[in-house]
Design a protein around this motif. Sequence first.
Motif, PDB file in Angstrom:
ATOM      1  N   LEU A  98     -37.910 -29.075  60.555  1.00  0.00           N
ATOM      2  CA  LEU A  98     -36.861 -28.967  61.564  1.00  0.00           C
ATOM      3  C   LEU A  98     -36.951 -27.661  62.348  1.00  0.00           C
ATOM      4  O   LEU A  98     -36.664 -27.627  63.557  1.00  0.00           O
ATOM      5  N   SER A  99     -37.342 -26.582  61.678  1.00  0.00           N
ATOM      6  CA  SER A  99     -37.465 -25.304  62.387  1.00  0.00           C
ATOM      7  C   SER A  99     -38.604 -25.344  63.394  1.00  0.00           C
ATOM      8  O   SER A  99     -38.475 -24.805  64.502  1.00  0.00           O
ATOM      9  N   TYR A 100     -39.720 -25.985  63.039  1.00  0.00           N
ATOM     10  CA  TYR A 100     -40.811 -26.145  63.990  1.00  0.00           C
ATOM     11  C   TYR A 100     -40.358 -26.974  65.189  1.00  0.00           C
ATOM     12  O   TYR A 100     -40.601 -26.607  66.349  1.00  0.00           O
ATOM     13  N   LEU A 101     -39.707 -28.109  64.934  1.00  0.00           N
ATOM     14  CA  LEU A 101     -39.263 -28.978  66.020  1.00  0.00           C
ATOM     15  C   LEU A 101     -38.214 -28.287  66.884  1.00  0.00           C
ATOM     16  O   LEU A 101     -38.234 -28.413  68.115  1.00  0.00           O
ATOM     17  N   TYR A 102     -37.298 -27.555  66.242  1.00  0.00           N
ATOM     18  CA  TYR A 102     -36.267 -26.844  67.013  1.00  0.00           C
ATOM     19  C   TYR A 102     -36.896 -25.750  67.867  1.00  0.00           C
ATOM     20  O   TYR A 102     -36.496 -25.539  69.025  1.00  0.00           O
ATOM     21  N   SER A 103     -37.896 -25.049  67.332  1.00  0.00           N
ATOM     22  CA  SER A 103     -38.572 -24.010  68.106  1.00  0.00           C
ATOM     23  C   SER A 103     -39.314 -24.609  69.295  1.00  0.00           C
ATOM     24  O   SER A 103     -39.280 -24.062  70.403  1.00  0.00           O
ATOM     25  N   LEU A 104     -39.983 -25.746  69.072  1.00  0.00           N
ATOM     26  CA  LEU A 104     -40.682 -26.415  70.167  1.00  0.00           C
ATOM     27  C   LEU A 104     -39.709 -26.865  71.246  1.00  0.00           C
ATOM     28  O   LEU A 104     -39.960 -26.698  72.444  1.00  0.00           O
ATOM     29  N   ARG A 105     -38.584 -27.440  70.824  1.00  0.00           N
ATOM     30  CA  ARG A 105     -37.597 -27.905  71.805  1.00  0.00           C
ATOM     31  C   ARG A 105     -37.006 -26.737  72.589  1.00  0.00           C
ATOM     32  O   ARG A 105     -36.896 -26.801  73.824  1.00  0.00           O
ATOM     33  N   THR A 106     -36.656 -25.675  71.902  1.00  0.00           N
ATOM     34  CA  THR A 106     -36.068 -24.519  72.579  1.00  0.00           C
ATOM     35  C   THR A 106     -37.058 -23.892  73.550  1.00  0.00           C
ATOM     36  O   THR A 106     -36.707 -23.563  74.692  1.00  0.00           O
ATOM     37  N   ALA A 107     -38.302 -23.731  73.116  1.00  0.00           N
ATOM     38  CA  ALA A 107     -39.312 -23.123  73.984  1.00  0.00           C
ATOM     39  C   ALA A 107     -39.613 -24.020  75.180  1.00  0.00           C
ATOM     40  O   ALA A 107     -39.794 -23.534  76.304  1.00  0.00           O
ATOM     41  N   PHE A 108     -39.656 -25.341  74.966  1.00  0.00           N
ATOM     42  CA  PHE A 108     -39.986 -26.262  76.061  1.00  0.00           C
ATOM     43  C   PHE A 108     -38.908 -26.240  77.145  1.00  0.00           C
ATOM     44  O   PHE A 108     -39.204 -26.078  78.334  1.00  0.00           O
ATOM     45  N   PHE A 109     -37.649 -26.400  76.751  1.00  0.00           N
ATOM     46  CA  PHE A 109     -36.581 -26.447  77.747  1.00  0.00           C
ATOM     47  C   PHE A 109     -36.348 -25.076  78.382  1.00  0.00           C
ATOM     48  O   PHE A 109     -35.997 -24.991  79.573  1.00  0.00           O
ATOM     49  N   CYS A 114     -36.929 -21.908  83.268  1.00  0.00           N
ATOM     50  CA  CYS A 114     -37.557 -20.756  83.923  1.00  0.00           C
ATOM     51  C   CYS A 114     -38.410 -21.197  85.115  1.00  0.00           C
ATOM     52  O   CYS A 114     -38.433 -20.523  86.154  1.00  0.00           O
ATOM     53  N   LEU A 115     -39.101 -22.330  84.969  1.00  0.00           N
ATOM     54  CA  LEU A 115     -39.915 -22.839  86.073  1.00  0.00           C
ATOM     55  C   LEU A 115     -39.048 -23.282  87.241  1.00  0.00           C
ATOM     56  O   LEU A 115     -39.348 -22.976  88.409  1.00  0.00           O
ATOM     57  N   LEU A 116     -37.961 -23.992  86.954  1.00  0.00           N
ATOM     58  CA  LEU A 116     -37.072 -24.467  88.013  1.00  0.00           C
ATOM     59  C   LEU A 116     -36.381 -23.310  88.731  1.00  0.00           C
ATOM     60  O   LEU A 116     -36.115 -23.393  89.936  1.00  0.00           O
ATOM     61  N   PRO A 252     -44.485 -16.879  73.728  1.00  0.00           N
ATOM     62  CA  PRO A 252     -43.594 -15.961  72.988  1.00  0.00           C
ATOM     63  C   PRO A 252     -42.242 -16.578  72.652  1.00  0.00           C
ATOM     64  O   PRO A 252     -41.630 -16.201  71.653  1.00  0.00           O
ATOM     65  N   ALA A 253     -41.762 -17.535  73.473  1.00  0.00           N
ATOM     66  CA  ALA A 253     -40.443 -18.121  73.220  1.00  0.00           C
ATOM     67  C   ALA A 253     -40.433 -18.954  71.952  1.00  0.00           C
ATOM     68  O   ALA A 253     -39.427 -19.004  71.236  1.00  0.00           O
ATOM     69  N   ILE A 254     -41.540 -19.606  71.641  1.00  0.00           N
ATOM     70  CA  ILE A 254     -41.565 -20.483  70.470  1.00  0.00           C
ATOM     71  C   ILE A 254     -41.483 -19.677  69.170  1.00  0.00           C
ATOM     72  O   ILE A 254     -40.998 -20.178  68.149  1.00  0.00           O
ATOM     73  N   GLY A 301     -53.676 -24.371  70.973  1.00  0.00           N
ATOM     74  CA  GLY A 301     -53.767 -25.246  72.140  1.00  0.00           C
ATOM     75  C   GLY A 301     -53.160 -24.630  73.384  1.00  0.00           C
ATOM     76  O   GLY A 301     -53.836 -24.510  74.426  1.00  0.00           O
ATOM     77  N   PRO A 302     -51.875 -24.200  73.351  1.00  0.00           N
ATOM     78  CA  PRO A 302     -51.310 -23.547  74.538  1.00  0.00           C
ATOM     79  C   PRO A 302     -52.044 -22.293  74.975  1.00  0.00           C
ATOM     80  O   PRO A 302     -52.193 -22.044  76.170  1.00  0.00           O
ATOM     81  N   ILE A 303     -52.522 -21.507  74.000  1.00  0.00           N
ATOM     82  CA  ILE A 303     -53.251 -20.296  74.366  1.00  0.00           C
ATOM     83  C   ILE A 303     -54.563 -20.647  75.066  1.00  0.00           C
ATOM     84  O   ILE A 303     -54.958 -19.997  76.045  1.00  0.00           O
ATOM     85  N   ALA A 304     -55.259 -21.703  74.601  1.00  0.00           N
ATOM     86  CA  ALA A 304     -56.504 -22.135  75.247  1.00  0.00           C
ATOM     87  C   ALA A 304     -56.237 -22.630  76.663  1.00  0.00           C
ATOM     88  O   ALA A 304     -57.011 -22.360  77.588  1.00  0.00           O
ATOM     89  N   ILE A 305     -55.126 -23.367  76.848  1.00  0.00           N
ATOM     90  CA  ILE A 305     -54.773 -23.836  78.189  1.00  0.00           C
ATOM     91  C   ILE A 305     -54.485 -22.664  79.112  1.00  0.00           C
ATOM     92  O   ILE A 305     -54.936 -22.619  80.263  1.00  0.00           O
ATOM     93  N   TYR A 306     -53.721 -21.707  78.595  1.00  0.00           N
ATOM     94  CA  TYR A 306     -53.410 -20.528  79.410  1.00  0.00           C
ATOM     95  C   TYR A 306     -54.674 -19.768  79.786  1.00  0.00           C
ATOM     96  O   TYR A 306     -54.835 -19.336  80.935  1.00  0.00           O
ATOM     97  N   GLN A 307     -55.593 -19.593  78.850  1.00  0.00           N
ATOM     98  CA  GLN A 307     -56.826 -18.863  79.125  1.00  0.00           C
ATOM     99  C   GLN A 307     -57.658 -19.579  80.179  1.00  0.00           C
ATOM    100  O   GLN A 307     -58.246 -18.948  81.076  1.00  0.00           O
ATOM    101  N   HIS A 308     -57.708 -20.915  80.095  1.00  0.00           N
ATOM    102  CA  HIS A 308     -58.485 -21.694  81.063  1.00  0.00           C
ATOM    103  C   HIS A 308     -57.943 -21.502  82.473  1.00  0.00           C
ATOM    104  O   HIS A 308     -58.702 -21.210  83.409  1.00  0.00           O
ATOM    105  N   TYR A 309     -56.630 -21.646  82.644  1.00  0.00           N
ATOM    106  CA  TYR A 309     -56.055 -21.518  83.982  1.00  0.00           C
ATOM    107  C   TYR A 309     -56.001 -20.067  84.443  1.00  0.00           C
ATOM    108  O   TYR A 309     -56.029 -19.799  85.643  1.00  0.00           O
TER     109      TYR A 309
END
Length: 316
Positions: A98-109, A114-116, A252-254, A301-309
């Motif tokens: 649950l802590s992993y899922l909650y962290s993912l949800r909080t970081a995603f939203f 922040c993007l909007l 960092p948010a996750i 995975g996210p770090i690899a995506i960030y490095q690529h872009y």
Amino acid sequence: MTIADSRPASSPAPYRRPRFARWMERHGKWLIIAPPLAYLFVFFLIPFAFALKISFADLTLRVPPFSDILTVGANDHIRLALNFANYKYLFTDDVYVLSYLYSLRTAFFSTLICLLVGYPMAYAIARSSKSLQNVLLMVIILPFWTSFLLRVYALEGIIQEHGVLNWVLLHLGLIHRPLMLMQTTPAVYLGIIYSYLPYMVLPLFATLEKLDASLLEAAADLGSPPWRAFLDVTLPLSMPGVIAGSMLVFIPAIGEFVIPSILGGPNNLMIGRVLWDEFFSNRDWPVAAAVSIVFLVFLVGPIAIYQHYNVKQLES
């Protein structure tokens, strides 16, 4: 007279660069990258190896509270004892899942908000005059001049029951009693957005500022309305900045610990807080190390995506 006889008697010898210049050409790049490689090895790779070792150990009542995975027995036989129960425990206990899922949800939203919010800000700064750009960028960067912890405590003073926000809303007549924002999930979102919004705005600005305005003029000449030109031209060309900014906020948010601890309540169980409890409250270092290793694998995975872009943006 032969061809050899027709050559000048004293032809100059071919130029040869000094030995040091040739050595620098071959090995100079290693002199440049060696210091950061040594820094990463000492302060990242070695601690990661220790955490990986502890994650396979057993919990013991000693200091430090974990067993040795390598032991030397009789006849100098080396025994390797790996305990995989720590990793199995993470996927069978609901608290960690649950802590992993909650962290993912909080970081995603938080990243989405922040993007909007950050995209219009970055677009407005990129389309402003050069003199005004410097002022607006200074306003964006100004919070970084103070400590991150001080900024979170300042936000606590603003949103608490008797804080500035409730005082203004009460005097304007918009509310009749103070809002209870502290120790809630919206307070965590507000803290993350407030703290990491500049990380979204700056990469977006760097991308949008380099866009060729003649492309929008060409789209307008071809009959595209402004919203269609934005969707067909501006948004696709700004995707490297969108991806880079999103990763700078999401990563960092996750794993955020300070904001949920100060602004969030007991139900805001993010993975950073679980790590703190395991290390310092429960003193279960093997489980805490396993949590950190799994958490790091999720972030690869996210770090690899960030490095690529990021590389793609630097090359453009």
